[in-house]
Design a protein around this motif. Sequence first.
Motif, PDB file in Angstrom:
ATOM      1  N   VAL A 150       0.841  -1.182   0.000  1.00  0.00           N
ATOM      2  CA  VAL A 150       0.000   0.000   0.000  1.00  0.00           C
ATOM      3  C   VAL A 150       0.884   1.242   0.000  1.00  0.00           C
ATOM      4  O   VAL A 150       1.831   1.336   0.780  1.00  0.00           O
ATOM      5  CB  VAL A 150      -0.937   0.015   1.228  1.00  0.00           C
ATOM      6  CG1 VAL A 150      -1.699   1.328   1.332  1.00  0.00           C
ATOM      7  CG2 VAL A 150      -1.897  -1.156   1.184  1.00  0.00           C
ATOM      8  N   ARG A 151       0.591   2.149  -0.917  1.00  0.00           N
ATOM      9  CA  ARG A 151       1.281   3.435  -1.039  1.00  0.00           C
ATOM     10  C   ARG A 151       2.800   3.320  -1.249  1.00  0.00           C
ATOM     11  O   ARG A 151       3.569   4.207  -0.914  1.00  0.00           O
ATOM     12  CB  ARG A 151       0.977   4.330   0.147  1.00  0.00           C
ATOM     13  CG  ARG A 151      -0.494   4.660   0.283  1.00  0.00           C
ATOM     14  CD  ARG A 151      -0.757   5.768   1.263  1.00  0.00           C
ATOM     15  NE  ARG A 151      -2.168   5.976   1.487  1.00  0.00           N
ATOM     16  CZ  ARG A 151      -3.004   6.637   0.693  1.00  0.00           C
ATOM     17  NH1 ARG A 151      -2.566   7.147  -0.423  1.00  0.00           N
ATOM     18  NH2 ARG A 151      -4.271   6.770   0.992  1.00  0.00           N
ATOM     19  N   VAL A 152       3.238   2.201  -1.821  1.00  0.00           N
ATOM     20  CA  VAL A 152       4.660   2.026  -2.120  1.00  0.00           C
ATOM     21  C   VAL A 152       5.001   2.775  -3.411  1.00  0.00           C
ATOM     22  O   VAL A 152       4.156   2.950  -4.284  1.00  0.00           O
ATOM     23  CB  VAL A 152       5.014   0.520  -2.232  1.00  0.00           C
ATOM     24  CG1 VAL A 152       4.444  -0.094  -3.482  1.00  0.00           C
ATOM     25  CG2 VAL A 152       6.494   0.285  -2.153  1.00  0.00           C
ATOM     26  N   ASN A 153       6.232   3.250  -3.523  1.00  0.00           N
ATOM     27  CA  ASN A 153       6.683   3.950  -4.721  1.00  0.00           C
ATOM     28  C   ASN A 153       7.569   3.006  -5.530  1.00  0.00           C
ATOM     29  O   ASN A 153       8.673   2.668  -5.108  1.00  0.00           O
ATOM     30  CB  ASN A 153       7.458   5.217  -4.351  1.00  0.00           C
ATOM     31  CG  ASN A 153       7.867   6.015  -5.574  1.00  0.00           C
ATOM     32  OD1 ASN A 153       7.790   5.553  -6.702  1.00  0.00           O
ATOM     33  ND2 ASN A 153       8.321   7.236  -5.349  1.00  0.00           N
ATOM     34  N   SER A 157      -2.782  -0.976  -3.518  1.00  0.00           N
ATOM     35  CA  SER A 157      -3.683   0.165  -3.620  1.00  0.00           C
ATOM     36  C   SER A 157      -2.923   1.466  -3.363  1.00  0.00           C
ATOM     37  O   SER A 157      -2.063   1.535  -2.492  1.00  0.00           O
ATOM     38  CB  SER A 157      -4.863   0.018  -2.660  1.00  0.00           C
ATOM     39  OG  SER A 157      -4.439  -0.120  -1.329  1.00  0.00           O
ATOM     40  N   HIS A 158      -3.219   2.442  -4.202  1.00  0.00           N
ATOM     41  CA  HIS A 158      -2.631   3.781  -4.129  1.00  0.00           C
ATOM     42  C   HIS A 158      -1.109   3.780  -4.283  1.00  0.00           C
ATOM     43  O   HIS A 158      -0.433   4.725  -3.885  1.00  0.00           O
ATOM     44  CB  HIS A 158      -3.058   4.494  -2.848  1.00  0.00           C
ATOM     45  CG  HIS A 158      -4.544   4.581  -2.722  1.00  0.00           C
ATOM     46  ND1 HIS A 158      -5.296   5.471  -3.444  1.00  0.00           N
ATOM     47  CD2 HIS A 158      -5.421   3.849  -1.991  1.00  0.00           C
ATOM     48  CE1 HIS A 158      -6.570   5.294  -3.154  1.00  0.00           C
ATOM     49  NE2 HIS A 158      -6.674   4.313  -2.288  1.00  0.00           N
ATOM     50  N   ALA A 159      -0.564   2.714  -4.859  1.00  0.00           N
ATOM     51  CA  ALA A 159       0.873   2.649  -5.126  1.00  0.00           C
ATOM     52  C   ALA A 159       1.207   3.461  -6.371  1.00  0.00           C
ATOM     53  O   ALA A 159       0.340   3.736  -7.205  1.00  0.00           O
ATOM     54  CB  ALA A 159       1.312   1.203  -5.311  1.00  0.00           C
ATOM     55  N   ILE A 160       2.469   3.827  -6.506  1.00  0.00           N
ATOM     56  CA  ILE A 160       2.937   4.558  -7.680  1.00  0.00           C
ATOM     57  C   ILE A 160       3.823   3.625  -8.488  1.00  0.00           C
ATOM     58  O   ILE A 160       4.887   3.218  -8.035  1.00  0.00           O
ATOM     59  CB  ILE A 160       3.720   5.825  -7.273  1.00  0.00           C
ATOM     60  CG1 ILE A 160       2.852   6.725  -6.397  1.00  0.00           C
ATOM     61  CG2 ILE A 160       4.206   6.568  -8.514  1.00  0.00           C
ATOM     62  CD1 ILE A 160       3.627   7.863  -5.750  1.00  0.00           C
ATOM     63  N   LEU A 161       3.335   3.253  -9.683  1.00  0.00           N
ATOM     64  CA  LEU A 161       4.075   2.361 -10.573  1.00  0.00           C
ATOM     65  C   LEU A 161       4.276   3.010 -11.938  1.00  0.00           C
ATOM     66  O   LEU A 161       4.350   2.329 -12.958  1.00  0.00           O
ATOM     67  CB  LEU A 161       3.333   1.031 -10.728  1.00  0.00           C
ATOM     68  CG  LEU A 161       3.329   0.148  -9.492  1.00  0.00           C
ATOM     69  CD1 LEU A 161       1.956   0.077  -8.887  1.00  0.00           C
ATOM     70  CD2 LEU A 161       3.823  -1.226  -9.821  1.00  0.00           C
ATOM     71  N   ASP A 162       4.361   4.323 -11.970  1.00  0.00           N
ATOM     72  CA  ASP A 162       4.562   5.026 -13.234  1.00  0.00           C
ATOM     73  C   ASP A 162       5.825   4.507 -13.919  1.00  0.00           C
ATOM     74  O   ASP A 162       6.864   4.347 -13.287  1.00  0.00           O
ATOM     75  CB  ASP A 162       4.690   6.532 -13.000  1.00  0.00           C
ATOM     76  CG  ASP A 162       3.394   7.172 -12.525  1.00  0.00           C
ATOM     77  OD1 ASP A 162       2.331   6.544 -12.653  1.00  0.00           O
ATOM     78  OD2 ASP A 162       3.460   8.311 -12.028  1.00  0.00           O
ATOM     79  N   ARG A 163       5.685   4.175 -15.208  1.00  0.00           N
ATOM     80  CA  ARG A 163       6.778   3.686 -16.055  1.00  0.00           C
ATOM     81  C   ARG A 163       7.428   2.404 -15.534  1.00  0.00           C
ATOM     82  O   ARG A 163       8.559   2.070 -15.898  1.00  0.00           O
ATOM     83  CB  ARG A 163       7.828   4.785 -16.285  1.00  0.00           C
ATOM     84  CG  ARG A 163       7.291   5.987 -17.043  1.00  0.00           C
ATOM     85  CD  ARG A 163       8.302   7.108 -17.193  1.00  0.00           C
ATOM     86  NE  ARG A 163       9.059   7.455 -16.001  1.00  0.00           N
ATOM     87  CZ  ARG A 163       8.609   8.192 -14.990  1.00  0.00           C
ATOM     88  NH1 ARG A 163       7.381   8.658 -15.017  1.00  0.00           N
ATOM     89  NH2 ARG A 163       9.376   8.460 -13.947  1.00  0.00           N
ATOM     90  N   SER A 202      -6.292  -0.779  -6.814  1.00  0.00           N
ATOM     91  CA  SER A 202      -7.244   0.330  -6.825  1.00  0.00           C
ATOM     92  C   SER A 202      -6.557   1.642  -6.450  1.00  0.00           C
ATOM     93  O   SER A 202      -5.753   1.702  -5.528  1.00  0.00           O
ATOM     94  CB  SER A 202      -8.407   0.055  -5.871  1.00  0.00           C
ATOM     95  OG  SER A 202      -7.953  -0.095  -4.547  1.00  0.00           O
ATOM     96  N   GLY A 203      -6.846   2.663  -7.250  1.00  0.00           N
ATOM     97  CA  GLY A 203      -6.291   3.983  -6.997  1.00  0.00           C
ATOM     98  C   GLY A 203      -4.812   4.122  -7.294  1.00  0.00           C
ATOM     99  O   GLY A 203      -4.212   5.149  -6.989  1.00  0.00           O
ATOM    100  N   ALA A 204      -4.195   3.124  -7.907  1.00  0.00           N
ATOM    101  CA  ALA A 204      -2.753   3.172  -8.203  1.00  0.00           C
ATOM    102  C   ALA A 204      -2.468   4.075  -9.402  1.00  0.00           C
ATOM    103  O   ALA A 204      -3.314   4.285 -10.268  1.00  0.00           O
ATOM    104  CB  ALA A 204      -2.223   1.770  -8.474  1.00  0.00           C
ATOM    105  N   TYR A 205      -1.254   4.582  -9.445  1.00  0.00           N
ATOM    106  CA  TYR A 205      -0.778   5.390 -10.557  1.00  0.00           C
ATOM    107  C   TYR A 205       0.089   4.497 -11.438  1.00  0.00           C
ATOM    108  O   TYR A 205       1.159   4.060 -11.019  1.00  0.00           O
ATOM    109  CB  TYR A 205       0.029   6.588 -10.049  1.00  0.00           C
ATOM    110  CG  TYR A 205      -0.809   7.528  -9.219  1.00  0.00           C
ATOM    111  CD1 TYR A 205      -1.544   8.538  -9.816  1.00  0.00           C
ATOM    112  CD2 TYR A 205      -0.875   7.369  -7.840  1.00  0.00           C
ATOM    113  CE1 TYR A 205      -2.332   9.381  -9.061  1.00  0.00           C
ATOM    114  CE2 TYR A 205      -1.674   8.216  -7.073  1.00  0.00           C
ATOM    115  CZ  TYR A 205      -2.396   9.216  -7.687  1.00  0.00           C
ATOM    116  OH  TYR A 205      -3.177  10.046  -6.932  1.00  0.00           O
TER     117      TYR A 205
END
Length: 181
Positions: free
Chosen positions: A67-70, A87-93, A107-110
Amino acid sequence: MVDLTDDDPIDATDIEPGADLSGMDLSNANLKGANLESANFKSANLKGATLDGANLKNANLDGANLVRVNLTGANLRGAGLYNLDLSHAILDRADLTEAFLHSANLSGAYLYGANFSMANLRHANLSEVNLTDADLTDADLRGANIYRAKLDKVTIGTSAGEYASLSELKRQGAVREPDDE
């Protein structure tokens, strides 16, 4: 090998590739750019950890709390991410080629620009995610929940060069949206 003998916060220098970290509490750890290839994080707590640019190729993260990991720009090729909470993690690129995300909660992840080529996303919760510019070529989306997902410029197709629309995928039962509330 894992070296946690110091009193300083856990960072990338404490963990080597292939380490067994199953069940460990690594919440808020700074593992930016770490080489964690083939490491075992099964059921570990990584909530709020920084893993951007980390190499997690073939790592086992089944059942871990992310949760909320970058994970911006992280390599998760072939990683086991079964039934975990992203959920709500950042996995951009991030590169999730051939990753196993069956029943994962994203859910809610980037997921901007993330590569899910040949990934298993069966029954994954992708509600309210940002998949802008993501690549879902040959991804298995059967039973996935994409309710309110942002799908701008998403690549959906097959390696044979055939492209499908979301309505076609819905008709085939590849994705589902919950009933109106």
